[in-house]
Design an enzyme around this catalytic site. Structure first.
Site, PDB file in Angstrom:
ATOM      1  N   LYS A   1      71.083  -4.280 -93.069  1.00  0.00           N
ATOM      2  CA  LYS A   1      70.300  -3.465 -94.003  1.00  0.00           C
ATOM      3  C   LYS A   1      71.197  -2.864 -95.101  1.00  0.00           C
ATOM      4  O   LYS A   1      72.381  -2.634 -94.865  1.00  0.00           O
ATOM      5  CB  LYS A   1      69.529  -2.363 -93.263  1.00  0.00           C
ATOM      6  CG  LYS A   1      70.346  -1.188 -92.815  1.00  0.00           C
ATOM      7  CD  LYS A   1      69.467   0.044 -92.538  1.00  0.00           C
ATOM      8  CE  LYS A   1      70.360   1.264 -92.408  1.00  0.00           C
ATOM      9  NZ  LYS A   1      69.698   2.536 -92.425  1.00  0.00           N
TER      10      LYS A   1
ATOM     11  N   LYS B   1      73.896   3.269 -97.130  1.00  0.00           N
ATOM     12  CA  LYS B   1      74.758   4.165 -97.886  1.00  0.00           C
ATOM     13  C   LYS B   1      76.191   4.117 -97.369  1.00  0.00           C
ATOM     14  O   LYS B   1      77.132   4.394 -98.080  1.00  0.00           O
ATOM     15  CB  LYS B   1      74.273   5.605 -97.695  1.00  0.00           C
ATOM     16  CG  LYS B   1      72.932   5.863 -98.285  1.00  0.00           C
ATOM     17  CD  LYS B   1      72.644   7.340 -98.273  1.00  0.00           C
ATOM     18  CE  LYS B   1      71.732   7.690 -97.145  1.00  0.00           C
ATOM     19  NZ  LYS B   1      71.173   9.033 -97.265  1.00  0.00           N
TER      20      LYS B   1
ATOM     21  N   LYS C   1      76.374   3.850 -84.577  1.00  0.00           N
ATOM     22  CA  LYS C   1      77.195   4.836 -85.287  1.00  0.00           C
ATOM     23  C   LYS C   1      78.401   5.244 -84.436  1.00  0.00           C
ATOM     24  O   LYS C   1      79.481   5.475 -84.965  1.00  0.00           O
ATOM     25  CB  LYS C   1      76.361   6.059 -85.687  1.00  0.00           C
ATOM     26  CG  LYS C   1      75.368   5.721 -86.781  1.00  0.00           C
ATOM     27  CD  LYS C   1      74.900   6.901 -87.585  1.00  0.00           C
ATOM     28  CE  LYS C   1      74.119   6.378 -88.795  1.00  0.00           C
ATOM     29  NZ  LYS C   1      73.438   7.392 -89.561  1.00  0.00           N
TER      30      LYS C   1
HETATM   31  P1  ATP Z   1      72.938   4.987 -93.340  1.00  0.00           P
HETATM   32  O1  ATP Z   1      72.590   3.861 -94.276  1.00  0.00           O
HETATM   33  O2  ATP Z   1      74.207   5.645 -93.672  1.00  0.00           O
HETATM   34  O3  ATP Z   1      72.797   4.597 -91.907  1.00  0.00           O
HETATM   35  P2  ATP Z   1      70.371   5.843 -93.868  1.00  0.00           P
HETATM   36  O4  ATP Z   1      70.260   5.441 -95.291  1.00  0.00           O
HETATM   37  O5  ATP Z   1      69.728   4.990 -92.850  1.00  0.00           O
HETATM   38  O6  ATP Z   1      71.887   6.092 -93.565  1.00  0.00           O
HETATM   39  P3  ATP Z   1      68.823   8.157 -94.410  1.00  0.00           P
HETATM   40  O7  ATP Z   1      69.365   8.391 -95.743  1.00  0.00           O
HETATM   41  O8  ATP Z   1      68.580   9.373 -93.662  1.00  0.00           O
HETATM   42  O9  ATP Z   1      69.798   7.270 -93.580  1.00  0.00           O
HETATM   43  O10 ATP Z   1      67.494   7.299 -94.532  1.00  0.00           O
HETATM   44  C1  ATP Z   1      66.459   7.816 -95.283  1.00  0.00           C
HETATM   45  C2  ATP Z   1      65.227   6.962 -95.210  1.00  0.00           C
HETATM   46  O11 ATP Z   1      65.431   5.712 -95.867  1.00  0.00           O
HETATM   47  C3  ATP Z   1      64.749   6.617 -93.809  1.00  0.00           C
HETATM   48  O12 ATP Z   1      63.349   6.688 -93.788  1.00  0.00           O
HETATM   49  C4  ATP Z   1      65.211   5.210 -93.611  1.00  0.00           C
HETATM   50  O13 ATP Z   1      64.380   4.531 -92.701  1.00  0.00           O
HETATM   51  C5  ATP Z   1      65.070   4.650 -95.006  1.00  0.00           C
HETATM   52  N1  ATP Z   1      66.015   3.564 -95.258  1.00  0.00           N
HETATM   53  C6  ATP Z   1      67.366   3.619 -95.226  1.00  0.00           C
HETATM   54  N2  ATP Z   1      67.909   2.425 -95.517  1.00  0.00           N
HETATM   55  C7  ATP Z   1      66.867   1.572 -95.752  1.00  0.00           C
HETATM   56  C8  ATP Z   1      66.756   0.187 -96.114  1.00  0.00           C
HETATM   57  N3  ATP Z   1      67.831  -0.573 -96.275  1.00  0.00           N
HETATM   58  N4  ATP Z   1      65.528  -0.335 -96.291  1.00  0.00           N
HETATM   59  C9  ATP Z   1      64.425   0.412 -96.146  1.00  0.00           C
HETATM   60  N5  ATP Z   1      64.453   1.724 -95.795  1.00  0.00           N
HETATM   61  C10 ATP Z   1      65.649   2.298 -95.601  1.00  0.00           C
END
Ligand code: ATP
Ligand code: LTN
Length: 332
Positions: free
Chosen positions: A196, A199, A114
């Site tokens: 991955k 968002k 990040k």
């Molecule tokens: P960013 O994608 O902006 O880095 P994030 O989606 O990782 O943000 P959070 O919204 O806080 O951050 O994640 C919420 C939950 O969703 C966490 O438990 C994370 O591990 C899970 N998660 C996020 N993206 C994925 C993915 N692509 N596959 C599976 N689990 C995910």
């Protein structure tokens, strides 16, 4: 009361990765752990470690609260709350920073990634983010923390901090355990399946949002990047795109990947994608309908108030105990 704790940041709209990696898992865990109380929160203090537009943030907080419930979480044995409404989260973060080493935080891959992406300055809060997260978990003596695979390192750090505090001050915290879903712990981008689904990916085509209209969902899946082979087979290394679609299908239907491979042994990629698209659309339809009802319902606020009150009580007690053990303030 035994607690299961998890949070999601209110940043961007919820996508299929977050749904399959976390929310859908919470829904299932409510059955797996019938004795536990679920504490799920909207991690708005985490969101502001990177600058955000205030109106956008406020809108997303509410949207996320409604989506959590729309995804089918049962309201008994659930406290849903907004992190910033509980001052103990900020308080405990400072206390735990006194038990965390700079070297430990420097090793966090999420911070490194990040920080690299930040165009303006990197805030100190982005660096101490994992300590705030440790506090979220330890405040409630969480026994389990369900998260996606990307959070494993943060959870390891949380366990180290808890053990360190316990060994210096005596038993203060429960040492939490990680719970990742068997399938769906890491859903990949539809356009770059080596990364991955996220968002924050600037390419909208890389993800499916839970609130995307049906034609958009279909278009995104039909144009997902695959490979030049023709077999529907799970092979993360050589066929990351098809493997990702198989993982999505398996996570949504609870059908093992091997069975899906057999079912699609003679399918073309187009037929297979069509099937994935139908499944995603069917899975999201009831969520979208419930969301539309919930977002306007004053009951949502009543539920968030109740969640806040329960969390505040538990958290305040923990901070008081920690303050006492540390010798802060006056003896009372
Ligand atoms: P960013 O994608 O902006 O880095 P994030 O989606 O990782 O943000 P959070 O919204 O806080 O951050 O994640 C919420 C939950 O969703 C966490 O438990 C994370 O591990 C899970 N998660 C996020 N993206 C994925 C993915 N692509 N596959 C599976 N689990 C995910
Ligand atoms: N960092 C997490 C969100 C998060 C969290 C938590 C998850 C903040 N505090 C406590 C579980 C428990 C993420 O998923 N990006």
């Amino acid at each position: 009361m035994k607690h299961i704790v998890s949070g999601i940041q209110p940043t961007g709209s919820l996508n299929l990765g977050t749904y399959l990696g976390s929310i859908r898992n919470f829904v299932k865990l409510q059955d797996t752990f019938p004795e536990h109380h679920f504490m799920l929160f909207i991690a708005d203090l985490h969101a502001i470690t990177i600058p955000r537009d205030r109106l956008e943030l406020r809108k997303t907080i509410r949207e996320l609260a409604a989506l959590y419930l729309a995804c089918g979480l049962r309201q008994e044995r659930l406290s849903l709350f907004i992190q910033s409404e509980i001052p103990a989260h900020s308080q405990v973060a400072h206390l735990l920073q006194c038990f965390t080493y700079i070297g430990e935080l420097e090793r966090m891959t999420q911070f490194k990634e990040k920080a690299r992406r930040q165009e303006t300055g990197v805030s100190a809060a982005l660096f101490t983010y994992p300590v705030l997260m440790a506090g979220d978990i330890l405040l409630y003596d969480a026994e389990y923390v369900p998260v996606g695979e990307d959070q494993t390192q943060h959870l390891e750090l949380t366990r180290d901090i808890a053990e360190r505090v316990n060994s210096r001050l005596g038993a203060v915290f429960t040492v939490p355990k990680l719970l990742t879903p068997k399938v769906g712990a890491r859903i990949m981008s539809l356009t770059e399946p080596a990364q991955k689904m996220s968002k924050s990916d600037p390419n909208e085509k890389s993800r499916i949002l839970l609130l995307d209209p049906e034609p958009v969902i279909r278009k995104r899946i039909m144009s997902a990047v695959t490979d030049s082979d023709t077999h529907v087979r799970f092979d993360k290394e050589n066929k990351p795109g098809i493997s990702n679609l198989l993982a999505i299908l398996s996570a949504l239907t609870d059908i093992p990947i091997e069975t899906l491979e057999q079912q699609h042994a003679h399918s073309t990629y187009a037929t297979f994608k069509q099937h994935v698209a139908d499944t995603v659309v069917e899975a999201l339809r009831p969520i979208q309908a419930r969301y539309q009802a919930l977002i306007q319902d004053p009951e949502l606020d009543a539920f968030l108030d109740a969640g806040r009150d329960y969390a505040a009580k538990v958290a305040m007690r923990k901070v008081a105990k920690l303050n006492h053990k540390l010798g802060l303030g006056r003896k009372g």
